[in-house]
Design an enzyme around this catalytic site. Structure first.
Site, PDB file in Angstrom:
ATOM      1  N   HIS A 376      -0.532 -32.287  -5.847  1.00  0.00           N
ATOM      2  CA  HIS A 376      -0.085 -31.646  -7.087  1.00  0.00           C
ATOM      3  C   HIS A 376      -0.940 -30.452  -7.488  1.00  0.00           C
ATOM      4  O   HIS A 376      -0.820 -29.986  -8.623  1.00  0.00           O
ATOM      5  CB  HIS A 376      -0.098 -32.660  -8.240  1.00  0.00           C
ATOM      6  CG  HIS A 376       0.998 -33.664  -8.208  1.00  0.00           C
ATOM      7  ND1 HIS A 376       2.265 -33.419  -8.700  1.00  0.00           N
ATOM      8  CD2 HIS A 376       1.032 -34.926  -7.733  1.00  0.00           C
ATOM      9  CE1 HIS A 376       3.022 -34.489  -8.551  1.00  0.00           C
ATOM     10  NE2 HIS A 376       2.295 -35.422  -7.959  1.00  0.00           N
ATOM     11  N   ARG A 568      -1.509 -28.343 -21.170  1.00  0.00           N
ATOM     12  CA  ARG A 568      -2.955 -28.492 -21.054  1.00  0.00           C
ATOM     13  C   ARG A 568      -3.632 -27.122 -21.123  1.00  0.00           C
ATOM     14  O   ARG A 568      -3.142 -26.160 -20.535  1.00  0.00           O
ATOM     15  CB  ARG A 568      -3.266 -29.193 -19.728  1.00  0.00           C
ATOM     16  CG  ARG A 568      -4.706 -29.501 -19.461  1.00  0.00           C
ATOM     17  CD  ARG A 568      -4.818 -30.518 -18.330  1.00  0.00           C
ATOM     18  NE  ARG A 568      -4.021 -30.118 -17.163  1.00  0.00           N
ATOM     19  CZ  ARG A 568      -4.525 -29.474 -16.115  1.00  0.00           C
ATOM     20  NH1 ARG A 568      -5.803 -29.116 -16.102  1.00  0.00           N
ATOM     21  NH2 ARG A 568      -3.761 -29.179 -15.073  1.00  0.00           N
TER      22      ARG A 568
END
Length: 835
Positions: A376, A568
């Site tokens: 990822h 984030r």
């Protein structure tokens, strides 16, 4: 009676043959009152709404339980192959609304609660977000589970039951302050403790060589300090199909509560020391690993998850099939969600070698046929590496196995490329140096039969960059599985007005087959439909404006362009570039440059990792700029900036339906995929973004004309690095020069001089890895284009409709179908009906 026979025996009729629970309003009403009055013991004098929520959750859980058991029975009876999804993060959010939607109980439950003078929305607010994830990785895992249940795929999720989830973010003087997120403080009515499936996980000790009866040498792990793993199961309902899959979360406990002898001797702290040490493993999501103790705890968490989960799966196999593991690989697959759980490769080898007494070749055959790895990240620093000495201290038997895996693997590399010492060094699991390290991603690749990225660009860059050596050795292992999001939560549930408009227009089939949204495109030219579409968006914007006023004390005008970036906080995601644009707009207003002006409300939200100094400094800058802009009378409401505190799943559920413009502005080549971009697109927001991650595929689906593109491509980013000169860019761009002067002059930090100097140094450094200023001019021009189009409400409505219409590819239903067919090799198994 042996365990195999016991598991397959018929249930006792007197215990199980009870009529199914009613799904009508009267039955729901009756059970709700029964739980409130009898199970929870509340009466008319109770004024605490949480007990009302608990009563409703238990009422719904009963109905899930019927389907949950029938799903498990169907899986057992069919003897199907199963997939096991191992992830250190599951960002589930709230369960109530999702359960109601997937059970198809919205109308009946509304009637039942109305009779009691209650509304589901009010009760839903009592539920704490299950914040067991940091961001996109954990939320993706949650979406995957929803889609697997909806597709009736036999998949179980395995994770950790952190007592404290992702920290609660509060702002003090514009700075992030972390507070504990004790999401379990009022209990969790959705979970079921399963102590009968408790596992024992080893740490420490030493490896000991042993000789078997046949004279062969083996090993065992002795003198260990063990921890008990207790599972808690959460139901994962599919959409109106009777299937309820399982998320199993492990909680750490000591093998003994405390040492009674030490307690009686007055040594109270020592008596409970083992208990406290054990429970630390599942105490906090993502401990700060800047310290040695933080690193150790993180490795403990990863091994605890892998060991408990694999033991659980093997125990079930042995109970049902006996000790013959010949067919195990044909019936099981393990998906490793990023690098965190990849210690599972070595742990499965240990269990097969030490506990099941298989030979190395037999164990390796099973391991490499069952393990699959999803990467990822493209950030090399995010590919986990652990010091060999830490492994030797905590997991000595695992280190032995990793060295053996590495030795055999390097022999294969040497046969392929004789004499290529540099390649051997590059590909070794053990990174040599002053502090030898174990490269966990390499262990995952070597031990897996499948390695996938999560967007076309990401997968290509893995093949050409980070994992090039491995791709040249095993090209057949590498594949792409573009991410998605579940349309149930991220459109049908979170945006009910838009859901109803879409369903009225094209039917309800799109909720479980998102490609049907393409039929909306034929309505994009209909003025009446456009008007209704904009009315829904306006209502959602009004709702968000009320929340922003409540949370941030800032007035957002629903008529303005809602420009939103929530994710984030990280330098590569470039919230900083967004702030520079806000400062540019502020500068324009101060200079009276109102030509073709479009009122704009900018919302930024997200959490910075506790130890990430620069990300926390960016949050401070956002809040300081917001204070100056919002309080300046000359701005006169034409521009607003707010930082949304404590961004979480339940906040995204009302933010993404209200967005006009979706900010997806990472440095090209740095974002693996992104999923927020998909949620916004699905809800009719228009993307302004770089050619990064899944942005590329979003643009391909919706068309260039319905996407605001800017910035360098991934290839251009690499070409620019060698001659990047931010000072020359500033000197050659009058707008950027004014923005930088406002920052350098301390205009946004007049009473705290120098606090933004680290940001200024990064922006003006030739070595800035994010090339923020290189994309400034292109970003400004794309923003001008977006602002101009927004003034044409009809044109904007068409673009918005087409974004939703073209979002069908980005359902996790499509993603999971690809995983199930191309990696796991599993088939749907319909649940037994509730009768």
């Amino acid at each position: 009676m042996d365990s195999k026979h016991l598991l397959k025996s018929e249930p006792t009729p007197k215990l199980t043959d009870i009529p199914p629970l009613g799904m009508d309003a009267d039955s729901l009403h009756f059970d709700f009152r029964r739980y409130y009055n009898h199970t929870l013991g509340r009466d008319r004098y109770c004024r605490t709404p949480h007990y009302l929520y608990d009563s409703l959750a238990l009422t719904l859980r009963d109905r899930l339980m019927e389907r949950w058991k029938n799903t498990r029975f169907a899986h057992d009876e069919s003897n199907c192959k199963r997939a096991h999804y191992l992830s250190l993060e599951f960002l589930m959010g709230r369960a109530l609304g999702n359960a109601v939607l997937n059970l198809g109980l919205e109308e009946e439950l509304t009637r039942a609660l109305s009779d009691l003078g209650l509304e589901m929305e009010e009760l839903a607010e009592c539920e704490h977000d299950a914040g067991l994830g940091n961001g996109g990785l954990g939320r993706l895992a949650a979406c995957f589970l929803d889609s697997c249940a909806t597709l009736q795929l036999p998949v179980i999720g395995y994770g950790l039951r952190y007592r404290y989830g992702m920290f609660r973010q509060v702002l003090k003087n514009g700075e992030q302050v972390e507070e504990p997120d004790h999401w379990l403080r009022q209990g969790n009515p959705w979970e079921i403790e399963r102590p009968e499936y408790t596992q024992r996980v080893k740490f420490g000790g030493r490896s000991e060589v042993k000789r078997g009866r046949d004279g062969s040498l083996g090993a065992r792990w002795v003198d260990t300090h063990d921890v008990v793993a207790v599972p808690f199961d959460t139901p994962i309902p599919g959409f109106k199909n009777g299937t309820v899959n399982t998320l199993r979360l492990w909680s750490a406990m000591a093998t003994e509560e405390f040492d009674l002898g030490e307690f009686n001797a007055g040594l109270y702290p020592e008596a409970v020391g083992a208990k406290n040490e054990a429970e630390k493993i599942t105490m906090v999501l993502y401990p700060n690993d800047a310290s040695e103790s933080g690193k150790e705890l993180r490795l403990r968490q990863q091994y605890f998850l892998a060991s408990a989960s694999l033991q659980d799966i093997l125990q079930r196999w042995v109970n049902v099939e006996g000790i013959n593991l010949e067919g195990f690989a044909d019936k099981n697959c393990f998906q490793l969600n990023d690098t965190h759980p990849t210690i599972a490769v070595a742990e499965l080898m240990r269990l097969l070698l030490d506990d099941q007494a298989l030979t190395w070749d037999e164990a390796w055959e099973i391991t490499t046929r069952t393990m699959a790895y999803t990467n990822h990240t493209l950030l090399p620093e995010a590919l986990e590496k652990w010091p060999v000495r830490l492994f030797r201290q905590l997991l000595p038997r695992l280190l032995d196995i990793i060295y053996e895996i590495n030795a055999r693997f390097l022999g294969e590399v040497a046969r392929k490329w004789p004499g290529d010492v540099d390649r051997l060094r590059r590909m070794s699991i053990i990174e040599e140096g002053p502090e030898p390290m174990v490269r966990m991603a390499y262990l995952a690749i070597i031990g897996s039969f499948s390695v996938n990225g999560v967007a076309e660009l990401h997968s290509r860059l893995l093949r050409e960059g980070l994992f090039k050596d491995f791709y040249e050795l095993w090209p057949e292992k590498f594949n792409n599985k573009t991410n998605g999001v579940t349309p149930r939560r991220w459109l049908a549930y979170c945006n009910p007005q838009l859901r109803d408009l879409i369903s009225e227009t094209i039917g309800t089939g799109w909720i479980s087959e998102l490609s049907q949204l393409s039929r909306l495109s034929m309505h994009a030219e209909d003025p009446k439909f456009r008007r209704r579409w904009l009315e829904v968006k306006e209502q959602n914007k009004k709702h968000l404006a009320r929340v922003v006023k409540s949370q941030c004390d800032i007035e957002f005008d629903p008529a303005a362009l809602f420009d939103i970036q929530v994710k984030r906080i990280h330098e590569y995601k470039r919230q900083l570039l967004n702030v520079l644009h806000v400062i540019h707009l502020y500068d324009r207003l101060k200079r009276g440059d109102l030509a073709d002006w479009t009122d704009r409300c900018v919302l930024i939200g997200g959490k910075a990792a506790p130890g990430y100094f620069m990300a926390k400094r960016i949050i401070k800058l956002i809040n300081n700029v917001a204070r100056v802009v919002n309080e300046d009378p000359e701005v006169d409401g034409r521009l607003k900036l707010a930082f949304f505190p404590n961004f979480r799943v339940s906040a995204m559920e009302f933010i993404c339906p209200a967005a006009d413009l979706s900010e997806q502005i990472s440095t090209a080549g740095k974002e693996a995929s992104g999923t927020g971009n998909m949620k916004f697109m699905m809800n009719g927001a228009i993307t302004i973004g770089t050619l990064d991650g899944a942005n590329i595929e979003i643009r391909e689906e919706v068309g260039d004309e319905n996407f605001f593109l800017f910035g360098l491509s991934a290839e251009e980013v690499e070409q620019t690095r060698s001659n990047y000169d931010p000072e020359a860019i500033i000197a050659g761009d009058e707008d950027l020069g004014r923005v930088m002067q406002l920052l350098k002059s301390g205009h946004f930090n007049q009473f705290a001089p120098g606090i933004f100097d680290p940001i200024l140094r990064t922006l003006t450094s030739r070595n800035d890895p994010w090339l923020t200023l290189a994309d400034f001019r292109s970003y400004i021009e794309a923003q001008k284009q977006a602002a101009a189009v927004f003034q044409d409400r009809d044109a904007w409505a068409k673009m918005s409709i087409l974004n939703t219409a073209c979002s069908g590819k980005f359902s996790t239903d499509r993603t999971m179908q690809q995983y199930s067919r191309e990696i796991w090799g599993i088939d749907p198994v319909p649940a037994f009906p509730v009768e």
